[in-house]
Every structure is written in structure tokens, then in C-alpha cells.
Design a protein around this motif. Structure first.
Motif, PDB file in Angstrom:
ATOM      1  N   ALA A   1       7.739   3.745  -0.528  1.00  0.00           N
ATOM      2  CA  ALA A   1       6.406   3.662  -0.775  1.00  0.00           C
ATOM      3  C   ALA A   1       5.585   4.187   0.158  1.00  0.00           C
ATOM      4  O   ALA A   1       4.605   4.621   0.020  1.00  0.00           O
ATOM      5  N   HIS A   2       5.854   3.721   1.368  1.00  0.00           N
ATOM      6  CA  HIS A   2       4.827   4.142   2.683  1.00  0.00           C
ATOM      7  C   HIS A   2       5.699   4.383   3.983  1.00  0.00           C
ATOM      8  O   HIS A   2       5.291   5.226   4.666  1.00  0.00           O
TER       9      HIS A   2
ATOM     10  N   GLY B   1      -4.371   2.054  -6.103  1.00  0.00           N
ATOM     11  CA  GLY B   1      -4.127   1.145  -5.112  1.00  0.00           C
ATOM     12  C   GLY B   1      -3.362   1.928  -3.835  1.00  0.00           C
ATOM     13  O   GLY B   1      -2.549   1.608  -3.036  1.00  0.00           O
ATOM     14  N   VAL B   2      -3.732   3.226  -3.732  1.00  0.00           N
ATOM     15  CA  VAL B   2      -3.033   3.977  -2.772  1.00  0.00           C
ATOM     16  C   VAL B   2      -3.827   3.886  -1.503  1.00  0.00           C
ATOM     17  O   VAL B   2      -4.990   3.722  -1.624  1.00  0.00           O
ATOM     18  N   ALA B   3      -3.127   3.841  -0.360  1.00  0.00           N
ATOM     19  CA  ALA B   3      -3.746   3.587   1.067  1.00  0.00           C
ATOM     20  C   ALA B   3      -4.223   4.852   1.412  1.00  0.00           C
ATOM     21  O   ALA B   3      -5.320   5.219   1.762  1.00  0.00           O
ATOM     22  N   THR B   4      -3.293   6.058   1.399  1.00  0.00           N
ATOM     23  CA  THR B   4      -3.539   7.228   1.975  1.00  0.00           C
ATOM     24  C   THR B   4      -3.006   8.260   0.802  1.00  0.00           C
ATOM     25  O   THR B   4      -1.757   8.310   0.559  1.00  0.00           O
TER      26      THR B   4
ATOM     27  N   SER C   1     -12.243   7.637  -4.455  1.00  0.00           N
ATOM     28  CA  SER C   1     -11.324   6.542  -4.403  1.00  0.00           C
ATOM     29  C   SER C   1     -11.391   5.703  -3.430  1.00  0.00           C
ATOM     30  O   SER C   1     -10.970   4.277  -3.685  1.00  0.00           O
ATOM     31  N   GLY C   2     -12.257   5.625  -2.353  1.00  0.00           N
ATOM     32  CA  GLY C   2     -12.233   4.713  -1.408  1.00  0.00           C
ATOM     33  C   GLY C   2     -11.023   4.492  -0.547  1.00  0.00           C
ATOM     34  O   GLY C   2     -10.824   3.516   0.163  1.00  0.00           O
ATOM     35  N   HIS C   3     -10.045   5.565  -0.779  1.00  0.00           N
ATOM     36  CA  HIS C   3      -8.945   5.511  -0.074  1.00  0.00           C
ATOM     37  C   HIS C   3      -8.738   6.574   1.193  1.00  0.00           C
ATOM     38  O   HIS C   3      -9.880   7.469   1.094  1.00  0.00           O
TER      39      HIS C   3
ATOM     40  N   PRO D   1       0.817  -1.080   0.068  1.00  0.00           N
ATOM     41  CA  PRO D   1       0.072  -0.063  -0.029  1.00  0.00           C
ATOM     42  C   PRO D   1       0.974   1.240   0.009  1.00  0.00           C
ATOM     43  O   PRO D   1       1.857   1.261   0.691  1.00  0.00           O
ATOM     44  N   LEU D   2       0.591   2.067  -0.770  1.00  0.00           N
ATOM     45  CA  LEU D   2       1.380   3.338  -0.977  1.00  0.00           C
ATOM     46  C   LEU D   2       0.967   4.571  -0.096  1.00  0.00           C
ATOM     47  O   LEU D   2      -0.697   4.860   0.233  1.00  0.00           O
ATOM     48  N   ILE D   3       1.672   5.485   0.412  1.00  0.00           N
ATOM     49  CA  ILE D   3       1.205   6.777   0.848  1.00  0.00           C
ATOM     50  C   ILE D   3       1.609   7.899  -0.212  1.00  0.00           C
ATOM     51  O   ILE D   3       2.815   7.943  -0.223  1.00  0.00           O
ATOM     52  N   ASP D   4       0.769   8.517  -0.755  1.00  0.00           N
ATOM     53  CA  ASP D   4       0.866   9.608  -1.655  1.00  0.00           C
ATOM     54  C   ASP D   4       1.161  10.859  -1.093  1.00  0.00           C
ATOM     55  O   ASP D   4       0.193  11.421  -0.711  1.00  0.00           O
ATOM     56  N   HIS D   5       2.340  11.347  -0.790  1.00  0.00           N
ATOM     57  CA  HIS D   5       2.349  12.399   0.341  1.00  0.00           C
ATOM     58  C   HIS D   5       2.257  13.674  -0.110  1.00  0.00           C
ATOM     59  O   HIS D   5       2.234  15.012   0.599  1.00  0.00           O
TER      60      HIS D   5
END
Ligand SMILES: [Zn+2]
Length: 373
Positions: free
Chosen positions: A362-363, A90-93, A115-117, A5-9
């Protein structure tokens, strides 16, 4: 590894209304102007990448023509296109910068629903200052009102962001300005803006906003994001090398404030070097992986050249288009996976090293510095 799972910061919301072809193409560029007469925005690396990697999510063959892509997008409608491309990432946050053209794009709440994220907010300092001024205040009250507004907005956010690079470049005095200097500059700015929202570009007020937010970051252990390099046309690129801002970075190091350098192109090596020598400096290559498409692995190779693996972060810097969110993930995973695989095959690291480096960038690094558990 591809399932991590990724965190897109650093990213922005998406446009939720239907887009014409012109509006779609406008969001495929950081330029304020349409492409040169007789050309389209699909005729560049980002256009190829959209046709290659986004077309299949809309049920088209990879590399479907630009005309077919646009027609399919319109037939599906904005809601469905947003949902499909955001879910596929597939990004978590997502950490969403809400300070740029906020009324044209989804809020963090809308984005989370689409997005459901999970979505959290990053507050843009200069936007808050412009709101304070537009709401009407006297110069003498400005510092206290700005501090209060930053504190209030920051109470729900996971970090602050500054676009000092756009507004003044990094070649400015970097200390906190004195009180009388701030009042005088605020007087000039407020008089000129006369109750309308006016662009903040006075160096003393930019520095004041930056240091005011930095104080909150210091107290609450929040990261401070700095735009670097590639972005809107109102940047004087040569003066946005982040090494010009070394004194400020050093001051933030002594305060224990994490500073995350965003995008960094073409100063990727400089950013990696700053992350190596300063305990508090982090960096990403967001946005530029999308815009370099087929060549993005080369950018990632530079980003991994010197900087600690504990300092690089994942970001899409997507704005407006769900395509940019989707591509941000696809190209990041491909670029990082390709470089680490080369290192593994040439005996430079173990499988365990590859997994640890991938997970950190990634996270893990973002989770640690933004306090995301
Ligand atoms: Zn951005």
C-alpha cells in the motif's frame, strides 16, 4: 488495515470541466473510438464497478442505473464530483505522470488542491523530448538540450517514466545508441517535424531518451517507470512482454536504478518473475484492477503468486475521471485484503504477516524507493 494511507505511485490528473455523457464514456475506455454502435461503456466490468462503488459517493443507491448515474453526476457538477470521489479515496500521496494530454487535465498543484492530498510529479521522457524538438533546435544541439531539459524537469520530480513499449515495443536494441546515430536520427526527426510537435517513435531517439534519463536516475537515486502491456490502442501487445527488455533491466540493476513496471496486464506473471530475479525491478497491477472490476481479485492473486511482497506497488493509473481514482483504491484494498485473508484462514501466514504485506504494497515499498519518507 483498511485505514492505511496509500501512495498511488502512478496516476494522472482529472478533467476539471463539465463532462457530457459522451466525454465521460470516452474516459471509461483506453480505446480511441466510441463503443460499438448501439452499446455503451457502462456495459462492461468497469461500468458495473462505477455503478456499484461510485454511485453511493454521489448519494445514489449502489448499482443505480447508468442513466441515473450520469444525470446525478451532471447535477452535482464537475467540481463537487471531483472533490467527493478524490477525498473518499483516502490516498496520502499521488505520483502524477504529467506527460499525457497534460492540457486537458489538472496539474499536480490543482490535483492536490482538489483532493486535499499530496501530489508529486513523474516526468515522461518522450514528452520532454517532443517539447525540446517543438521549441526548435538543430540536430547537433539536440542531445545537450534534451539532457538539460530532463535535468531541469527532473529536479522537481520524484521519478521518470518511459513509454518505449508504445512507441517501439520492447523488441528493440537496448543499448545506448552512439552519438552519430543520435545526431542522424535527430536530423531526420527534426526535419520531418519542422517546428511542430511531432510524435517521437524513432528507436534510436527513444533509446537515447531512456538512457539519458537513466543517467539522472542513477545519480539522484530516482526510480524509472516503464509502461508495460494494457493501455492505449497504439500498442502491439505481443511485443510488449517485459521479458523482451531483460537486457535493459539487467543494465539498470548494475547501475542500481529501480525500474517499476506499470500495469503489466496480461504479463502479470512475467512481471512478478522479473521482480523476483532482479534486485531493482518492481511492479504493479494498476489500471487493470479497475477494468476487470468484479474479477480483479483474480488479477491480484496472480500478482501475489511469485513476486516478493517488497516489490509490488499500489497504483490506480487513473486518468481523467475521479471515479478511476476512487475505484483504484476500493478494488486494490478489496483484492489484496481478500487474498491475504484466504491465506490467513488456511494457515499460510499470521495476522502480523498480513499487516506487513498490506502495508508494504500500500505504501511502504513506494515510500522507500521514491524517497517519500
Ligand atoms: Zn498511466
Amino acid at each position: 488495515m483498511q485505514e492505511i494511507p496509500l501512495i498511488d505511485h502512478h496516476c494522472h490528473g482529472v478533467v476539471t470541466k463539465e463532462l457530457t455523457r459522451d466525454a465521460l464514456e470516452a474516459l471509461m475506455s483506453e480505446s480511441y473510438r466510441p463503443p460499438a454502435p448501439g452499446t455503451t461503456q457502462f456495459q462492461k466490468p468497469l461500468g458495473l464497478a462505477i455503478r456499484r462503488h461510485c454511485a453511493p459517493v454521489l448519494d445514489l443507491e449502489p448499482l443505480a442505473s447508468a442513466d441515473d448515474y450520469v444525470a446525478r453526476r451532471m447535477a452535482l457538477g464537475a467540481d463537487e464530483v471531483n472533490r467527493r470521489l478524490l477525498a473518499a479515496s483516502g490516498v496520502a500521496t499521488h505520483l502524477i505522470d504529467t506527460g499525457h494530454r497534460a492540457l486537458e487535465i489538472s496539474s499536480p498543484q490543482q490535483f492536490a488542491a482538489l483532493s486535499g492530498h499530496a501530489a508529486r510529479e513523474i516526468v515522461r521522457i518522450e514528452a520532454v523530448a517532443e517539447e525540446v524538438a517543438a521549441a526548435g533546435c538543430g540536430a547537433a544541439d539536440y542531445p545537450a538540450l534534451l539532457a538539460e531539459a530532463l535535468r531541469e524537469r527532473g529536479s522537481r520530480a520524484v521519478g521518470f517514466k518511459s513509454i518505449v513499449a508504445y512507441r517501439t515495443t520492447f523488441r528493440i536494441e537496448q543499448t545506448a545508441p552512439g552519438h552519430s546515430e543520435v545526431i542522424a536520427a535527430a536530423g531526420r526527426w527534426l526535419a520531418a517535424s519542422a517546428g511542430r510537435r511531432a510524435r517521437l517513435e524513432d528507436p534510436a531517439l527513444i533509446r537515447h531518451g531512456l538512457w539519458s534519463a537513466a543517467e539522472i536516475c542513477r545519480e539522484r537515486r530516482l526510480p524509472l517507470q516503464l509502461h508495460v502491456g494494457f493501455g492505449d490502442p497504439d500498442v502491439y501487445m505481443h511485443a510488449c512482454d517485459p521479458t523482451h527488455f531483460t537486457d535493459f533491466l539487467r543494465d539498470m540493476e548494475s547501475w542500481g536504478v529501480a525500474v517499476t513496471l506499470l500495469h503489466n496486464y496480461p504479463f502479470v506473471r512475467e512481471a512478478g518473475w522479473l521482480a523476483e530475479i532482479f534486485q531493482n525491478v518492481y511492479y504493479d497491477v494498476g489500471a487493470i484492477l479497475n477494468f476487470t472490476g468484479a474479477s480483479s481479485t483474480r488479477i491480484m492473486r496472480d500478482a501475489l503468486e511469485l513476486g516478493p511482497f517488497t516489490k509490488q506497488l499500489f497504483s490506480s493509473d487513473a486518468f481523467g475521471l475521479p471515479e478511476l481514482h476512487h475505484l483504484g483504491v476500493v478494488l486494490f484494498k478489496r483484492a489484496l485484503g481478500t487474498v491475504l485473508d484466504e491465506w490467513l484462514r488456511s494457515g499460510e501466514c499470521t495476522v502480523k504477516d498480513v499487516e506487513e504485506i498490506f502495508a508494504a504494497i500500500a505504501h511502504g515499498n513506494a515510500a522507500r524507493i521514491y524517497g517519500l519518507g
